[in-house]
Scaffold this motif. Structure first.
Motif, PDB file in Angstrom:
ATOM      1  N   TRP A   4     -39.077 -76.124  54.147  1.00  0.00           N
ATOM      2  CA  TRP A   4     -38.954 -75.099  55.176  1.00  0.00           C
ATOM      3  C   TRP A   4     -38.948 -73.674  54.619  1.00  0.00           C
ATOM      4  O   TRP A   4     -38.990 -72.714  55.376  1.00  0.00           O
ATOM      5  CB  TRP A   4     -37.710 -75.330  56.023  1.00  0.00           C
ATOM      6  CG  TRP A   4     -36.447 -75.517  55.230  1.00  0.00           C
ATOM      7  CD1 TRP A   4     -35.859 -76.700  54.900  1.00  0.00           C
ATOM      8  CD2 TRP A   4     -35.631 -74.494  54.656  1.00  0.00           C
ATOM      9  NE1 TRP A   4     -34.723 -76.477  54.159  1.00  0.00           N
ATOM     10  CE2 TRP A   4     -34.563 -75.131  53.991  1.00  0.00           C
ATOM     11  CE3 TRP A   4     -35.686 -73.101  54.627  1.00  0.00           C
ATOM     12  CZ2 TRP A   4     -33.568 -74.425  53.311  1.00  0.00           C
ATOM     13  CZ3 TRP A   4     -34.694 -72.404  53.947  1.00  0.00           C
ATOM     14  CH2 TRP A   4     -33.661 -73.058  53.312  1.00  0.00           C
ATOM     15  N   LEU A   5     -38.927 -73.526  53.307  1.00  0.00           N
ATOM     16  CA  LEU A   5     -38.887 -72.184  52.706  1.00  0.00           C
ATOM     17  C   LEU A   5     -40.303 -71.610  52.655  1.00  0.00           C
ATOM     18  O   LEU A   5     -40.952 -71.560  51.616  1.00  0.00           O
ATOM     19  CB  LEU A   5     -38.261 -72.233  51.317  1.00  0.00           C
ATOM     20  CG  LEU A   5     -38.020 -70.888  50.637  1.00  0.00           C
ATOM     21  CD1 LEU A   5     -37.068 -70.017  51.451  1.00  0.00           C
ATOM     22  CD2 LEU A   5     -37.471 -71.095  49.230  1.00  0.00           C
ATOM     23  N   THR A   6     -40.774 -71.173  53.811  1.00  0.00           N
ATOM     24  CA  THR A   6     -42.138 -70.646  53.931  1.00  0.00           C
ATOM     25  C   THR A   6     -42.169 -69.120  53.911  1.00  0.00           C
ATOM     26  O   THR A   6     -43.237 -68.532  53.940  1.00  0.00           O
ATOM     27  CB  THR A   6     -42.786 -71.136  55.237  1.00  0.00           C
ATOM     28  OG1 THR A   6     -41.962 -70.711  56.326  1.00  0.00           O
ATOM     29  CG2 THR A   6     -42.911 -72.661  55.246  1.00  0.00           C
ATOM     30  N   PHE A   7     -41.011 -68.497  53.856  1.00  0.00           N
ATOM     31  CA  PHE A   7     -40.910 -67.038  53.971  1.00  0.00           C
ATOM     32  C   PHE A   7     -40.439 -66.385  52.674  1.00  0.00           C
ATOM     33  O   PHE A   7     -39.972 -65.252  52.677  1.00  0.00           O
ATOM     34  CB  PHE A   7     -39.956 -66.675  55.112  1.00  0.00           C
ATOM     35  CG  PHE A   7     -38.584 -67.284  54.952  1.00  0.00           C
ATOM     36  CD1 PHE A   7     -37.586 -66.617  54.255  1.00  0.00           C
ATOM     37  CD2 PHE A   7     -38.312 -68.535  55.471  1.00  0.00           C
ATOM     38  CE1 PHE A   7     -36.335 -67.181  54.095  1.00  0.00           C
ATOM     39  CE2 PHE A   7     -37.069 -69.106  55.320  1.00  0.00           C
ATOM     40  CZ  PHE A   7     -36.073 -68.434  54.628  1.00  0.00           C
ATOM     41  N   GLU A   8     -40.610 -67.080  51.569  1.00  0.00           N
ATOM     42  CA  GLU A   8     -40.106 -66.578  50.289  1.00  0.00           C
ATOM     43  C   GLU A   8     -40.692 -65.207  49.933  1.00  0.00           C
ATOM     44  O   GLU A   8     -40.028 -64.389  49.292  1.00  0.00           O
ATOM     45  CB  GLU A   8     -40.402 -67.592  49.185  1.00  0.00           C
ATOM     46  CG  GLU A   8     -39.668 -67.329  47.906  1.00  0.00           C
ATOM     47  CD  GLU A   8     -39.789 -68.473  46.914  1.00  0.00           C
ATOM     48  OE1 GLU A   8     -39.158 -68.369  45.853  1.00  0.00           O
ATOM     49  OE2 GLU A   8     -40.514 -69.454  47.170  1.00  0.00           O
ATOM     50  N   PHE A   9     -41.883 -64.930  50.385  1.00  0.00           N
ATOM     51  CA  PHE A   9     -42.540 -63.660  50.078  1.00  0.00           C
ATOM     52  C   PHE A   9     -41.827 -62.450  50.695  1.00  0.00           C
ATOM     53  O   PHE A   9     -42.009 -61.323  50.224  1.00  0.00           O
ATOM     54  CB  PHE A   9     -44.013 -63.685  50.519  1.00  0.00           C
ATOM     55  CG  PHE A   9     -44.186 -63.766  52.015  1.00  0.00           C
ATOM     56  CD1 PHE A   9     -44.413 -62.619  52.755  1.00  0.00           C
ATOM     57  CD2 PHE A   9     -44.117 -64.990  52.671  1.00  0.00           C
ATOM     58  CE1 PHE A   9     -44.567 -62.684  54.131  1.00  0.00           C
ATOM     59  CE2 PHE A   9     -44.277 -65.067  54.056  1.00  0.00           C
ATOM     60  CZ  PHE A   9     -44.502 -63.910  54.781  1.00  0.00           C
ATOM     61  N   ILE A  10     -41.006 -62.651  51.729  1.00  0.00           N
ATOM     62  CA  ILE A  10     -40.313 -61.499  52.326  1.00  0.00           C
ATOM     63  C   ILE A  10     -38.911 -61.284  51.750  1.00  0.00           C
ATOM     64  O   ILE A  10     -38.266 -60.287  52.061  1.00  0.00           O
ATOM     65  CB  ILE A  10     -40.233 -61.596  53.873  1.00  0.00           C
ATOM     66  CG1 ILE A  10     -39.359 -62.759  54.304  1.00  0.00           C
ATOM     67  CG2 ILE A  10     -41.607 -61.644  54.494  1.00  0.00           C
ATOM     68  CD1 ILE A  10     -38.986 -62.704  55.770  1.00  0.00           C
TER      69      ILE A  10
END
Length: 157
Positions: free
Chosen positions: A37-43
């Motif tokens: 679920w960690l799809t937003f690591e870039f932010i």
């Protein structure tokens, strides 16, 4: 020189100091398994910039509101401790390859955030509210590091 510029300079030095000491682009760190679920690591870096700006503004407010009576050296030391613990997270995790050490540093910083938010509330409610982003993100970041430990038993220490 105005105190706000000194606080901002110290804050920036601590923030960028941790980043200059290490890079989360390190192959070891990048190859760690992450939760699906960690799809937003870039932010996440932008979240930390926002949190850091909030803490810096909070420190400036506390300094300026309490400098009329006495300079809040103990409170500023606590802000610095939070900043230091936060900025050493990446070097601990990447350079020492210690997710456990990173989780401890992040958890301690979060605990200090709660304590300091409580202590500065009588000085300035606004300064206290500026801890909210860290107070929300800190437990999540600590939990995420704990998950990384669980997913990477052989790599984590």
């Amino acid at each position: 020189m105005k105190a706000r510029w000194i606080i901002t300079a110290v804050s920036a030095a601590l923030f960028f100091g941790g980043s200059l000491l290490t890079s989360l682009r390190d192959p070891w760190f990048q190859n760690l398994q992450r939760p699906d679920w960690l799809t937003f690591e870039f932010i996440i870096p932008f979240i930390w910039i926002f949190i850091w700006v909030c803490l810096t503004i909070s420190a400036i407010i506390v300094w300026e509101k309490s400098s009329k009576q006495s300079h809040p050296w103990l409170l500023m030391a606590m802000y610095a401790a939070i900043a230091l613990l936060t900025s050493v997270y990446s070097p601990i995790v990447v350079e020492l390859r210690s997710l456990t050490g990173g989780m401890i540093a992040g958890g301690l910083a979060t605990l200090l955030v709660y304590i300091l938010a409580f202590l500065v509330k009588p000085i300035s409610q606004k300064a206290s509210w500026l801890f909210l982003p860290y107070a929300l993100w800190g437990p999540f970041g600590t939990y995420l590091t704990w998950l990384l430990i669980q997913l990477n038993q052989g790599a984590a220490r």
